[in-house]
Design a protein around this motif. Sequence first.
Motif, mmCIF file in Angstrom:
data_model
loop_
_atom_site.group_PDB
_atom_site.id
_atom_site.type_symbol
_atom_site.label_atom_id
_atom_site.label_comp_id
_atom_site.label_asym_id
_atom_site.label_seq_id
_atom_site.Cartn_x
_atom_site.Cartn_y
_atom_site.Cartn_z
ATOM 1 N N ILE A 202 0.817 -1.302 -0.073
ATOM 2 C CA ILE A 202 -0.014 0.207 -0.087
ATOM 3 C C ILE A 202 0.870 1.060 0.047
ATOM 4 C CG2 ILE A 202 -1.885 -1.114 1.113
ATOM 5 C CD1 ILE A 202 -1.015 0.670 3.660
ATOM 6 N N GLN A 203 1.984 1.012 0.030
ATOM 7 C CA GLN A 203 3.134 2.274 0.275
ATOM 8 C C GLN A 203 2.735 3.464 -0.789
ATOM 9 O OE1 GLN A 203 4.677 2.468 3.237
ATOM 10 N NE2 GLN A 203 4.936 4.883 2.596
ATOM 11 N N SER A 204 2.907 3.077 -1.968
ATOM 12 C CA SER A 204 2.952 4.011 -3.246
ATOM 13 C C SER A 204 1.585 4.963 -3.104
ATOM 14 C CB SER A 204 3.130 3.220 -4.510
ATOM 15 O OG SER A 204 1.927 2.415 -4.647
ATOM 16 N N VAL A 205 0.435 4.059 -2.697
ATOM 17 C CA VAL A 205 -0.953 4.627 -2.731
ATOM 18 C C VAL A 205 -1.031 5.483 -1.503
ATOM 19 C CG1 VAL A 205 -3.284 4.198 -2.265
ATOM 20 C CG2 VAL A 205 -2.127 2.883 -3.907
ATOM 21 N N PHE A 206 -0.372 5.282 -0.396
ATOM 22 C CA PHE A 206 -0.168 6.045 0.791
ATOM 23 C C PHE A 206 0.553 7.231 0.345
ATOM 24 C CE2 PHE A 206 1.611 6.530 5.155
ATOM 25 C CZ PHE A 206 0.612 7.296 5.712
ATOM 26 N N ASP A 207 1.580 7.273 -0.271
ATOM 27 C CA ASP A 207 2.380 8.384 -0.337
ATOM 28 C C ASP A 207 1.882 9.254 -1.138
ATOM 29 O OD1 ASP A 207 4.576 7.412 1.164
ATOM 30 O OD2 ASP A 207 5.618 6.461 -0.413
ATOM 31 N N ASN A 208 1.082 8.746 -2.349
ATOM 32 C CA ASN A 208 0.482 9.628 -3.443
ATOM 33 C C ASN A 208 -0.733 10.425 -2.603
ATOM 34 O OD1 ASN A 208 1.977 9.018 -5.461
ATOM 35 N ND2 ASN A 208 0.682 7.412 -5.883
ATOM 36 N N LEU A 209 -1.442 9.614 -1.587
ATOM 37 C CA LEU A 209 -2.501 10.185 -0.807
ATOM 38 C C LEU A 209 -2.065 11.419 -0.091
ATOM 39 C CD1 LEU A 209 -5.530 10.148 -0.456
ATOM 40 C CD2 LEU A 209 -5.211 8.261 1.203
ATOM 41 N N PHE B 239 -3.909 19.691 4.290
ATOM 42 C CA PHE B 239 -3.456 19.612 5.689
ATOM 43 C C PHE B 239 -2.674 20.867 6.328
ATOM 44 C CE2 PHE B 239 -3.711 14.571 5.754
ATOM 45 C CZ PHE B 239 -5.090 14.734 5.704
ATOM 46 N N ASN B 240 -2.294 21.789 5.470
ATOM 47 C CA ASN B 240 -1.858 22.854 5.804
ATOM 48 C C ASN B 240 -0.534 22.837 6.659
ATOM 49 O OD1 ASN B 240 -1.291 25.492 5.563
ATOM 50 N ND2 ASN B 240 -2.749 26.354 7.038
ATOM 51 N N ASN B 241 0.399 21.582 6.469
ATOM 52 C CA ASN B 241 1.644 21.574 7.455
ATOM 53 C C ASN B 241 1.297 21.199 8.762
ATOM 54 O OD1 ASN B 241 3.656 22.037 5.352
ATOM 55 N ND2 ASN B 241 3.125 24.194 5.547
ATOM 56 N N LEU B 242 -0.033 20.604 9.250
ATOM 57 C CA LEU B 242 -0.210 20.203 10.465
ATOM 58 C C LEU B 242 0.618 19.043 10.838
ATOM 59 C CD1 LEU B 242 -4.233 20.752 10.570
ATOM 60 C CD2 LEU B 242 -2.368 21.959 11.951
ATOM 61 N N PRO B 243 0.988 18.677 11.823
ATOM 62 C CA PRO B 243 1.928 17.636 12.159
ATOM 63 C C PRO B 243 1.188 16.311 12.126
ATOM 64 C CG PRO B 243 1.225 18.630 14.268
ATOM 65 C CD PRO B 243 0.778 19.527 13.088
ATOM 66 N N GLU B 244 1.940 15.197 11.650
ATOM 67 C CA GLU B 244 1.157 13.980 11.555
ATOM 68 C C GLU B 244 0.536 13.529 12.983
ATOM 69 O OE1 GLU B 244 3.335 11.011 9.806
ATOM 70 O OE2 GLU B 244 3.742 12.018 7.646
ATOM 71 N N ASP B 245 -0.412 12.680 12.832
ATOM 72 C CA ASP B 245 -1.136 12.151 14.077
ATOM 73 C C ASP B 245 -2.012 11.018 13.662
ATOM 74 O OD1 ASP B 245 -3.423 13.246 12.531
ATOM 75 O OD2 ASP B 245 -3.685 14.861 13.927
ATOM 76 N N VAL B 246 -2.895 10.554 14.347
ATOM 77 C CA VAL B 246 -3.710 9.236 14.073
ATOM 78 C C VAL B 246 -4.446 9.565 12.682
ATOM 79 C CG1 VAL B 246 -5.789 10.324 15.132
ATOM 80 C CG2 VAL B 246 -5.291 7.787 15.065
ATOM 81 N N THR B 247 -4.571 10.712 12.042
ATOM 82 C CA THR B 247 -5.305 10.711 10.590
ATOM 83 C C THR B 247 -4.284 10.027 9.524
ATOM 84 O OG1 THR B 247 -5.775 13.160 11.315
ATOM 85 C CG2 THR B 247 -5.855 12.315 8.912
ATOM 86 N N GLU B 248 -2.879 9.960 9.789
ATOM 87 C CA GLU B 248 -2.098 9.549 8.869
ATOM 88 C C GLU B 248 -2.051 7.788 9.011
ATOM 89 O OE1 GLU B 248 -1.346 13.709 8.233
ATOM 90 O OE2 GLU B 248 -1.431 12.318 10.294
ATOM 91 N N GLU B 249 -2.275 7.270 10.273
ATOM 92 C CA GLU B 249 -2.465 6.209 10.836
ATOM 93 C C GLU B 249 -3.716 5.504 10.050
ATOM 94 O OE1 GLU B 249 -1.794 5.147 14.881
ATOM 95 O OE2 GLU B 249 -0.475 6.885 15.118
ATOM 96 N N ASN B 250 -5.018 6.081 10.302
ATOM 97 C CA ASN B 250 -6.113 5.612 9.842
ATOM 98 C C ASN B 250 -6.327 5.542 8.203
ATOM 99 O OD1 ASN B 250 -7.119 5.134 12.186
ATOM 100 N ND2 ASN B 250 -8.177 7.340 12.375
ATOM 101 N N LEU B 251 -5.417 6.551 7.807
ATOM 102 C CA LEU B 251 -5.406 6.445 6.088
ATOM 103 C C LEU B 251 -4.817 5.216 5.743
ATOM 104 C CD1 LEU B 251 -3.962 10.050 4.997
ATOM 105 C CD2 LEU B 251 -6.381 9.150 4.552
ATOM 106 N N GLN B 252 -3.964 4.500 6.379
ATOM 107 C CA GLN B 252 -3.285 3.385 5.962
ATOM 108 C C GLN B 252 -4.367 2.420 6.115
ATOM 109 O OE1 GLN B 252 0.860 2.818 7.594
ATOM 110 N NE2 GLN B 252 0.253 4.617 8.398
ATOM 111 N N SER B 253 -5.175 2.162 7.122
ATOM 112 C CA SER B 253 -6.039 1.079 7.458
ATOM 113 C C SER B 253 -7.285 1.371 6.384
ATOM 114 C CB SER B 253 -6.707 1.587 8.703
ATOM 115 O OG SER B 253 -7.649 0.284 9.186
#
Length: 546
Positions: free
Chosen positions: A352-359, A367-381
């Motif tokens: 899933i990595q390439s799709v995750f990176d593109n997303l 996201f306007n440079n907001l820090p990574e959080d659970v949002t990015e974790e949930n995107l993978q799921s």
Amino acid sequence: MKIAICQSNPIIGDIKGNKEKIINGYKKGISDGADLVVFPELFLCGYPPLDLVEKKEFREEVIKTASEIASQTNSTGLIFGSITEDYEDNIGTNVYNSALLCYNGKIQFVQSKTLIPNYDVFDEVRYFESAKEIKIHHFKGEKLGISVCEDIWNDADYWKHRRYPIDPINKQISDGATLLINISASPYAYGKRKERFQMLSILTKDEKIPLAYVCCVGAQTELIFDGGSMCFNGKGDLCSLGKAFEEDYFIYDTEINYNPIQNVEAKFEEEVLKALIMGLKDYGKKTGFNKALVGLSGGIDSALVVYIAAKAFGNENVLAVMMPSKYSSKGSIEDSEKLISNLNIKSLQIPIQSVFDNLLNELKPVFNNLPEDVTEENLQSRIRGIYLMALANKFGYLLCATGNKSELATGYATLYGDMCGALAVIGDVYKTQVYQLADYINREEEVIPIEIINKVPSAELKPNQTDQDSLPPYDLLDKILKMYLEDQKEYNEIAEEIKEPDIVKKVLRMVDMNEFKRKQAPPVLRVSTKAFGYGRRYPIVQGWRK
């Protein structure tokens, strides 16, 4: 009296198919010399029929078919569960959950259910009226006390606190009943069959009366019916016991002295595995699926689910999909491949990595440079959920959700991600119980790789992540959850016993806050006294615990 016990598996709403099972069972009973052939509660329409009962055309078809079945009877009696109507007073629903006794071409006697349950998964008050009369019926030298399920669950000698003021069985015995017949559709939970045995043994011993207790078997969406029909003599001895989790047919002769049966329930792991395998198999069969799809992460939950799927559908009909990312450990893939080999199932690997990176690139300006959080974790799921749903749609697989009860309770799962699926196979199994089941599966040989069992649980959605970053240790968590969910205890009582008030407060808050997720989750196979689903109804919007 020779009684043919037909412990059969109906399909809700399949009136024609259920009728065929009744007729075939009746003919077999006749050929075996039975005086009476008995089927379970509401067998003709299937239990629970829910809002189908509110459809006039459905009720009319059930009633018409019941008369057609009766017309094929001879002097051998036939009892089966069906819907009946009585519009004499035009008050209430005027619809009844009834046991019909047929012989000589007609419905000769009807005993409707008196005690109408309205708790946990039972919602019969919504549809059915209580019986107007409690009667007995003279048949072939016996005075039959015929009852329906709940009517026998109110014995004052067994229950310290009774749900109902009326005891229909006591009334029948007082009126001279010499043989009790109870037709039942009693949903499974581990421990309930043993409770049934103890209750019915006390009843038959105290009242010195034999009993044929005929149970439904099979799964109806999330509800599992375990069979285990029981026949007792007037000494309280269990004379005959139906098979667990499969259809059965046997003759109980009240004139024969049987060797008493003592053991009615196997150990937890054996029972629950059989229940889950039958539940998944029946769900697939009754909804038209013959193959299953499981997202295989390398963790113990998905390993258990893919094992259950292989047992339910056959290993040739199961596809395991691995979807690694840069956070997936090497061991997760290797362990999954070992399990796939052990089970001899088909597999795919879709990174899933390439799709995750593109997303992430597409969302970066939003996201306007907001820090990574659970949002990015949930995107993978959720990417994994998209892949799994696409494969299920394209190839006709039944997608099995892999979340356990501990995760569903605390919301440690991603909505529209790993919660995707047609059925939550282990959603009523705590994490600690998942390990118990895995150890049981491996009791003779290593099926689930020991590396999976020994691995520290992790969602693998960020570097060095473990479940215990967000949750208490599972042995502590599951103890709190059981007290809260199944024992109906609250904060003060739990905290007093656990001695960890802050942890208790956190866990209860997690359970309450995540009700919205569970409302959107797939159906959960029920194996405990309180599963998530329509047997547990809590408000999403509430201020009891803020």
